[in-house]
Design an enzyme around this catalytic site. Structure first.
Site, PDB file in Angstrom:
ATOM      1  N   ARG A 139    -103.373  -0.873 104.050  1.00  0.00           N
ATOM      2  CA  ARG A 139    -103.823  -1.150 105.406  1.00  0.00           C
ATOM      3  C   ARG A 139    -103.761   0.050 106.332  1.00  0.00           C
ATOM      4  O   ARG A 139    -104.647   0.242 107.155  1.00  0.00           O
ATOM      5  CB  ARG A 139    -102.974  -2.284 105.976  1.00  0.00           C
ATOM      6  CG  ARG A 139    -103.306  -3.549 105.250  1.00  0.00           C
ATOM      7  CD  ARG A 139    -102.356  -4.650 105.539  1.00  0.00           C
ATOM      8  NE  ARG A 139    -102.800  -5.818 104.797  1.00  0.00           N
ATOM      9  CZ  ARG A 139    -102.147  -6.971 104.787  1.00  0.00           C
ATOM     10  NH1 ARG A 139    -101.019  -7.112 105.464  1.00  0.00           N
ATOM     11  NH2 ARG A 139    -102.618  -7.981 104.107  1.00  0.00           N
ATOM     12  N   SER A 192    -108.435 -11.935 106.934  1.00  0.00           N
ATOM     13  CA  SER A 192    -107.549 -11.529 105.846  1.00  0.00           C
ATOM     14  C   SER A 192    -108.146 -10.474 104.920  1.00  0.00           C
ATOM     15  O   SER A 192    -109.348 -10.435 104.675  1.00  0.00           O
ATOM     16  CB  SER A 192    -107.201 -12.776 105.044  1.00  0.00           C
ATOM     17  OG  SER A 192    -106.659 -12.429 103.817  1.00  0.00           O
ATOM     18  N   GLY A 227     -84.454 -20.148 112.122  1.00  0.00           N
ATOM     19  CA  GLY A 227     -85.835 -19.866 111.750  1.00  0.00           C
ATOM     20  C   GLY A 227     -86.281 -20.753 110.611  1.00  0.00           C
ATOM     21  O   GLY A 227     -85.601 -20.862 109.593  1.00  0.00           O
ATOM     22  N   ALA A 274     -89.100 -17.906 105.007  1.00  0.00           N
ATOM     23  CA  ALA A 274     -87.792 -17.377 104.644  1.00  0.00           C
ATOM     24  C   ALA A 274     -86.695 -18.389 104.967  1.00  0.00           C
ATOM     25  O   ALA A 274     -85.821 -18.673 104.145  1.00  0.00           O
ATOM     26  CB  ALA A 274     -87.537 -16.059 105.366  1.00  0.00           C
TER      27      ALA A 274
END
Ligand SMILES: Cc1cc2nc3c(=O)[nH]c(=O)nc-3n(C[C@H](O)[C@H](O)[C@H](O)COP(=O)(O)OP(=O)(O)OC[C@H]3O[C@@H](n4cnc5c(N)ncnc54)[C@H](O)[C@@H]3O)c2cc1C
Ligand code: SF4
Ligand code: SF4
Ligand code: FES
Lengths: 281, 669
Positions: free
Chosen positions: B304, B257, B13, B17
């Site tokens: 959220r 956003s 990946g 990260a």
């Protein structure tokens, strides 16, 4: 190939208003099994949905790959990622002009039933399969341009240099380049080169010239300025640019490419002069 | 030891990260092999828009602190996160920002040239750093550039267009250790084994399990699912974040956003249902700013899950949606258009491009969509040392005890097992790590957790390979047989899929992988998002069993032995079905409401029974839902004690209005 048309902005707005959902639109897609293999065209009919973009049409085709003539074929291969024009993956040639396919709305390009949209892979990079091309060379150019800030290391060492909002604005605009390759596809000086041994000497491309400028504008990035200018001064560097200005017209992120090319051209000249005098000493 | 082979680390990946991990590990002198399905620069992290949180000097003088950031994260996550890692992350955040700043990230600046800050959900302090509305892209590019630098020096080797298929694990039970991976080149389709002394999974989230989400196309969760099937535990799968403000599309839901609200955006609907005047013609007094009304403190910036449930309630239960559809206004038209361009240009462009209206002059129409997975691979950590009674902002993480007595707080820097899964040597960083966000993630905390994992837990990886089990038994010294066996197992799966190509069955919807994926997405969105009920979830589990059965005889559309995208997609559908079951079963068994997990039939939080991490363990011998064994582990709440999570709701007694039917996020009008 019947001539297809890239709608202007006004046409796109008008097309969007008149397009009716549920009409059938034809996609004419250039298929190719890989670099150097023969290409052929296949047509697919797709029923439109509200908000449909080229990628969702390709998804429908992949789910049921039957051509307009009714024969079953293999699913079309293409590249995509973000689906919102920030990753640069989905670049292809649509109706003869290079752009992102995720932001290409079917209503804007094919408002009437029976309208045709053509999809082709970019021509300046080797085809992997169908619409998917290998753009490694584009990233290789970033290595040539040393497009990074040479930090000491990743351990805590306080904050970076202070910066004025104006300078930040300039750098941000340059930093939005998503390595999509549109500028290279459109550039007459950038030609396909599948031998990676030759990448170091072939035209570096507008995107990388602009990245060199970006990093020269950063207080720490500047430390590598002379390396970058050296790379841009050598074969395949900024002097290969013929100033055709095609690049800036197709850049989806509106990167001021010609401004960058001019700035780097000047910097390279000054660098050469300086080098000439210092080497004389 | 003579001729000790060099240790190597595999990072799977290349999002934030994975890149942060690669840089830190390579910098420490351990070579990294970096695998990604896409050129790393195009990883999903580029989608992140709003920003990244960290305490800063300005906020500190206003009374904020790292500790408060930690407290907010725990409270936001409804106490489901273990407190050690979260504390450590909040404490390191300012350093993460400084590093990114040094790497040249063009953070927005104040007039004087300092880093500008904006408000974000779940906080009353400005503590979010940002770069326009393309923060993720800008952070990604900075890390990508540093990775390229290491690549140019030969310290990182990239394998792009390479798909992780399986972790190679040696040993049994407690002694299991990951010693490499099997990966497939997506162009040549060659399946190969790669050895490594440690493997870091940084493969992101699983939005595609829900069909349409705000995620990129590679966010299938396939890699996490494969680790799970190979014995790694999956935790809190049921914790899926539905973002309140997205624009539904034919292929994905595009995010608007939270920074739109952080910069002053207001959410409203007309006070009278069916009022179809143009928004600009509706006078202030006839607009219902329902979030501001209900949450006077946080207003539009409640977390959220709360905003999402309120929007859902207004549209679905009260039928008050704009144009009688599933949509509400997100309004920025009262702000200066130039200001909006400077601070939010990126999302303004997306809205304009895909919807056709300019949000500087016309309020946006938005609806919730699946966005983020708090759940992920289960990971461990070694508690560190921390002074809970020290004045806010003063404590230093990682100090050697004794400091003021208390040991056992935070994470111990460099401990081998930080962010390590239950399989030794197999780590999980970033969104695929369950550790930081509990039952709801606060906006702008994900980017932080990704980079923090890479840098902080990257050290743990280095220490593990240089001083842990691999230093005794390097992967390079192991018998080739294990690796060959894993390759043939994966090759076998590939061959079986290729052999399923059958023109006679090609038109059959039942076994079409795309069809199966669509049905899975629709089912999961309907039953496992905003509002869940036991009854509905039971049906989902049956539906998933049916889909798994159909998948068993799936029919591939392409027999090509090179660049076969359908093969990769079809394989991931099988893996997504497994994760879907984990999510559905976890949702069914968690008989309470906590953060993003809202059960209409159990509307209260139940700390007695469920202040616990859900752990799923895969049993290859089990069939259907029986294959997933769920157990529950206590959560550490020693620093911040659970309190009611109301965010100052004024009618706190009146519980969230009764929802009618399970949600259909992302399927607006
Ligand atoms: C639209 C949007 C906006 C967001 N905005 C914000 C924000 O403002 N602030 C914030 O904090 N967070 C935000 N988030 C969340 C945040 O972006 C993500 O959680 C984060 O980027 C995840 O990063 P990652 O490194 O874990 O994984 P990703 O960036 O998803 O990267 C995953 C990597 O794994 C690779 N991979 C996956 N599977 C395989 C496989 N099988 N084999 C090989 N490689 C594989 C991929 O190629 C990729 O390189 C946002 C998310 C979305 C969707
Ligand atoms: S200006 Fe230079 S780089 Fe741009 S298209 Fe023309 S030749 Fe190519
Ligand atoms: S400069 Fe523009 S066209 Fe060229 S790669 Fe970057 S974003 Fe694409
Ligand atoms: S898919 Fe990312 S730019 Fe189109």
């Amino acid at each position: 190939m019947s001539a297809v048309h890239v709608p202007s902005e006004t046409e796109r707005i008008a097309n969007r208003k008149k397009a009716k959902p549920g009409r059938t639109v034809r996609f004419r897609i250039k298929r190719c099994a890989g670099h150097g293999k023969p290409a052929s065209w296949e047509d697919f009919d797709v029923v439109t949905e509200p908000g449909m973009n080229v990628i969702s049409a390709l998804q429908r085709i992949a789910a049921n790959p039957v051509t307009s003539e009714g024969s079953r074929t293999t699913p079309v291969v293409w590249d995509s990622g973000c689906l919102e024009e920030v990753c640069g993956a989905c670049t292809m040639v649509i109706n003869g002009r290079v752009r992102q396919s995720c932001s290409c709305l079917v209503d804007e390009y094919a408002p009437e039933a029976g309208d045709v949209i053509t999809l082709e892979p970019m021509s300046k990079f080797p085809v992997v399969r169908d619409l998917w091309v290998d753009r490694q060379r584009l990233f290789h150019s970033l290595k040539r341009a040393k497009a990074w800030v040479p930090i000491d290391g990743t351990y805590a060492a306080g904050s970076g240099p202070k910066e004025s909002p104006d300078r930040q604005g300039t750098r941000y605009a340059l930093s939005e380049c998503m390595s999509c390759g549109c500028c290279l596809e459109a550039c007459p000086q950038f030609t396909i080169e599948d031998d990676d041994a030759k990448w170091d000497e072939s035209f570096i491309g507008a995107h990388a010239i602009s990245q060199a400028r970006l990093f020269n504008l950063h207080d720490t990035g500047k430390r590598l300025e002379s390396d970058r200018l050296e790379a841009l001064a050598s074969k395949g560097g900024v002097s290969d640019c013929g100033n055709a200005q095609n690049c800036v017209k197709v850049c989806p992120k509106h990167i001021p490419l010609t401004e960058s090319i001019a700035a780097m051209g000047r910097a390279v000249t000054i660098h050469r002069v300086k080098k000439f005098f210092t080497s004389k000493k | 030891m003579v001729n000790k082979p060099e240790s190597r680390v595999i990072v799977v990946g290349g999002g934030l990260a994975g890149l942060a991990a690669s840089i830190r590990i390579a910098e420490s002198g351990v070579p990294v092999d970096l695998f990604s399905m896409v050129p790393v620069k195009r990883s999903h992290s580029v989608c992140a828009q709003g920003g990244i949180n960290a305490c800063n000097d300005v906020a500190r003088q206003q009374g904020y602190s790292e500790y408060q950031h930690f407290d907010e994260t725990i409270y936001g996550g409804d106490y489901l996160a273990d407190q050690g890692p979260v504390l450590e992350m909040a404490n390191w955040a300012p350093r993460v920002i400084n590093l990114l700043d040094r790497m040249g990230v063009p953070f927005n600046r104040t007039g004087e040239g300092f880093r500008d800050l904006r408000l974000f959900g779940g906080s009353l302090f400005k503590r979010t750093h940002f770069s326009g509305a393309t923060t993720g892209q800008q952070l990604m590019y900075a890390l990508d550039e540093q990775t390229r630098r290491f690549e140019a020096e030969g310290r990182v080797t990239k394998y792009e267009f390479s798909e992780f298929l399986w972790p190679i694990v040696e040993g049994d039970g407690e002694n299991k250790r990951c010693v490499g991976i099997v990966a497939q080149d997506m162009r040549t389709m060659q399946v190969r084994a790669f050895r490594a002394d440690a493997v870091v999974m940084a493969t992101g989230g699983c939005g595609l399990v829900f069909g349409k989400s705000t995620n990129s196309v590679m966010c299938t969760g396939g890699a996490a699912s494969r680790c799970y099937q190979a014995g790694a535990w999956y935790a809190n799968g049921e914790m899926i974040q539905v973002h309140p403000t997205a624009i539904p599309g034919a292929d994905k839901c595009r995010l608007m956003s939270e920074s739109a609200r952080g910069e002053g955006g207001r959410v409203w609907v007309p006070r009278t249902a069916g009022d179809n005047r143009k928004p600009a013609d509706i006078p202030e007094g006839e607009r219902w700013y329902f979030l501001e009304e209900k949450y006077p403190g946080y207003g539009n910036l409640v977390p959220r899950d709360i905003a999402t449930r309120e929007i859902f309630d207004v549209c679905v239960n009260q039928n008050m949606g704009v144009d009688a559809g599933n949509q509400v206004y997100l309004d920025l038209t009262h702000k200066d258009p130039e200001y909006l361009t400077r601070k939010l240009g990126g999302i303004m462009d997306i809205y304009e491009k895909f919807v056709g209206d300019d949000p500087r002059y016309t309020p946006m129409k938005i609806f919730p969509a699946v966005h983020y997975s708090m759940g992920g691979l289960w990971t461990k950590f070694t508690p560190g040392s921390y002074r809970p009674n020290a004045q806010h902002g003063l404590h230093k993480p990682g100090q050697v005890p004794p400091i003021d007595g208390e040991i056992g707080r935070g994470m111990s820097p460099g401990a081998h097992d930080n962010a390590m899964t239950n399989i030794d040597g197999l780590y999980a960083f970033g969104e695929v790590n369950f550790a930081y966000h509990g039952a709801t993630r606060l906006g702008a905390n994900a980017l932080l957790s990704c980079i923090f994992d890479g840098l902080f837990c990257g050290n743990s990886v280095v220490n593990f390979v240089t001083a842990g089990a691999p230093s005794e038994r390097p992967a390079a010294s192991l018998d080739q047989r294990l690796f060959d066996e894993c390759v043939s197992a994966e090759q076998g799966k590939v061959d079986r899929l290729l052999q399923s190509v059958d023109s006679a069955r090609a038109a059959d919807e039942a076994t079409n992988p795309y069809r199966i994926a669509i049905e899975m997405g629709e089912e999961m969105t309907a039953a496992c998002t905003v509002v869940k009920t036991g009854e509905r979830l039971t049906k989902t589990i049956d539906k998933l069993a049916e889909l798994r059965e159909r998948y068993a005889s799936v029919c591939l559309g392409d027999s090509a032995t090179w660049t076969n995208q359908s093969l990769s997609f079809t394989r991931s559908v099988g893996d997504m079905l497994i994760l879907a079951e984990v999510i559905a079963k976890g949702s069914l068994q968690r008989e309470e409401s906590r953060g993003s997990h809202y059960r209409l039939d159990f509307p209260e939080r139940d700390d007695e029974r469920f202040l616990k991490t859900t752990i799923a363990e895969f049993d290859p011998a089990g069939t259907g839902p029986e294959a997933h064994r769920l157990t529950y582990r206590d959560v550490d709440t020693t620093l911040v004690k659970p309190r009611p999570r109301t965010y100052g709701r004024v009618d706190a007694k009146a519980e969230p209005a009764k929802a009618k039917a399970p949600a259909t996020a992302g399927a607006a009008s």
